[in-house]
Design a protein around this motif. Structure first.
Motif, PDB file in Angstrom:
ATOM      1  N   TYR A  24       0.834  -1.209   0.000  1.00  0.00           N
ATOM      2  CA  TYR A  24       0.000   0.000   0.000  1.00  0.00           C
ATOM      3  C   TYR A  24       0.869   1.259   0.000  1.00  0.00           C
ATOM      4  O   TYR A  24       0.602   2.203  -0.744  1.00  0.00           O
ATOM      5  CB  TYR A  24      -0.944  -0.017   1.211  1.00  0.00           C
ATOM      6  N   GLY A  86      -8.269   0.231   7.590  1.00  0.00           N
ATOM      7  CA  GLY A  86      -8.542  -0.593   6.418  1.00  0.00           C
ATOM      8  C   GLY A  86      -9.994  -0.483   5.971  1.00  0.00           C
ATOM      9  O   GLY A  86     -10.278  -0.330   4.780  1.00  0.00           O
ATOM     10  N   CYS A  87     -10.914  -0.523   6.915  1.00  0.00           N
ATOM     11  CA  CYS A  87     -12.341  -0.425   6.585  1.00  0.00           C
ATOM     12  C   CYS A  87     -12.701   0.949   6.022  1.00  0.00           C
ATOM     13  O   CYS A  87     -13.446   1.059   5.043  1.00  0.00           O
ATOM     14  CB  CYS A  87     -13.196  -0.743   7.809  1.00  0.00           C
ATOM     15  N   LEU A  90     -11.315   1.258   2.530  1.00  0.00           N
ATOM     16  CA  LEU A  90     -12.108   0.423   1.621  1.00  0.00           C
ATOM     17  C   LEU A  90     -13.347   1.180   1.159  1.00  0.00           C
ATOM     18  O   LEU A  90     -13.590   1.332  -0.039  1.00  0.00           O
ATOM     19  CB  LEU A  90     -12.507  -0.882   2.318  1.00  0.00           C
ATOM     20  N   ASN A  93     -12.568   4.542  -0.898  1.00  0.00           N
ATOM     21  CA  ASN A  93     -12.093   4.293  -2.259  1.00  0.00           C
ATOM     22  C   ASN A  93     -13.199   3.758  -3.159  1.00  0.00           C
ATOM     23  O   ASN A  93     -13.269   4.125  -4.334  1.00  0.00           O
ATOM     24  CB  ASN A  93     -10.884   3.354  -2.240  1.00  0.00           C
ATOM     25  N   LEU A  94     -14.075   2.910  -2.622  1.00  0.00           N
ATOM     26  CA  LEU A  94     -15.190   2.422  -3.434  1.00  0.00           C
ATOM     27  C   LEU A  94     -16.153   3.552  -3.801  1.00  0.00           C
ATOM     28  O   LEU A  94     -16.601   3.652  -4.950  1.00  0.00           O
ATOM     29  CB  LEU A  94     -15.940   1.311  -2.699  1.00  0.00           C
ATOM     30  N   ALA A 115      -8.954  -0.491  -2.779  1.00  0.00           N
ATOM     31  CA  ALA A 115     -10.121  -1.083  -2.103  1.00  0.00           C
ATOM     32  C   ALA A 115      -9.932  -2.587  -1.896  1.00  0.00           C
ATOM     33  O   ALA A 115     -10.219  -3.107  -0.812  1.00  0.00           O
ATOM     34  CB  ALA A 115     -11.392  -0.804  -2.904  1.00  0.00           C
ATOM     35  N   VAL A 116      -9.423  -3.273  -2.911  1.00  0.00           N
ATOM     36  CA  VAL A 116      -9.183  -4.714  -2.774  1.00  0.00           C
ATOM     37  C   VAL A 116      -8.103  -4.969  -1.717  1.00  0.00           C
ATOM     38  O   VAL A 116      -8.237  -5.874  -0.880  1.00  0.00           O
ATOM     39  CB  VAL A 116      -8.781  -5.335  -4.133  1.00  0.00           C
ATOM     40  N   MET A 118      -7.413  -3.090   0.847  1.00  0.00           N
ATOM     41  CA  MET A 118      -7.956  -2.787   2.170  1.00  0.00           C
ATOM     42  C   MET A 118      -8.982  -3.828   2.616  1.00  0.00           C
ATOM     43  O   MET A 118      -9.096  -4.106   3.808  1.00  0.00           O
ATOM     44  CB  MET A 118      -8.564  -1.378   2.192  1.00  0.00           C
ATOM     45  N   LEU A 119      -9.706  -4.418   1.682  1.00  0.00           N
ATOM     46  CA  LEU A 119     -10.607  -5.519   2.039  1.00  0.00           C
ATOM     47  C   LEU A 119      -9.780  -6.684   2.581  1.00  0.00           C
ATOM     48  O   LEU A 119     -10.124  -7.279   3.610  1.00  0.00           O
ATOM     49  CB  LEU A 119     -11.421  -5.959   0.830  1.00  0.00           C
ATOM     50  N   THR A 120      -8.684  -6.980   1.916  1.00  0.00           N
ATOM     51  CA  THR A 120      -7.794  -8.049   2.371  1.00  0.00           C
ATOM     52  C   THR A 120      -7.184  -7.692   3.724  1.00  0.00           C
ATOM     53  O   THR A 120      -7.129  -8.537   4.635  1.00  0.00           O
ATOM     54  CB  THR A 120      -6.687  -8.297   1.328  1.00  0.00           C
TER      55      THR A 120
END
Length: 137
Positions: A24, A86-87, A90, A93-94, A115-116, A118-120
């Motif tokens: 990141y 992270g949440c 996510l 960014n979405l 976003a991907v 941060m989901l991870t």
């Protein structure tokens, strides 16, 4: 020792988090470099909105490694902060990627990649919070 500061996790569950945070940071710095280049070569691709987004992403690229380091040392509050950051990243960014006509197309791709990531990150950090090493529950 305060319950919030008691070690909650070992190093093993957070190895993936550390690597993801490093990726990141690299992406955030790469985005700033790309914007600087585009400002000279293709100014229409380096909009003020794109710069604003990149600066916020870079600010989190400073905070996130610090909180990750605390989490790797066993801090529950550090791990909680990593999960929350992270949440938030996510969702932001979405939402930004979905805004029509605000950001250049290349930056929408960057937002979806973040976003991907941060989901991870959120998934790994929640898993680490729920599965502390034996003897630390």
């Amino acid at each position: 020792m305060d319950e919030l500061d008691r070690p909650a996790v070992g190093l093993a569950p957070l190895t993936g988090v550390r690597r993801l945070v490093g990726a990141y940071v690299a992406l955030a710095l790469g985005t700033l470099v790309a914007l600087a280049v585009m400002a000279v070569v293709a100014p229409s691709s380096a909009t003020s909105e794109a710069w604003g987004h990149a600066v916020v992403v870079a600010a989190f690229a400073i905070v996130l490694p610090l909180r990750t380091r605390a989490a790797r040392k066993g801090s529950r509050t550090g791990l909680r902060a990593v999960t929350i950051i992270g949440c938030v990243l996510l969702v932001v960014n979405l939402v930004e990627a979905a805004l029509p006509g605000v950001f250049p197309p290349w930056m929408r791709v960057e937002m979806l990649v973040v976003a991907v990531m941060m989901l991870t990150l959120a998934t790994l950090s929640v898993r680490a919070r729920r599965n502390p090493p034996a003897g630390r529950r």
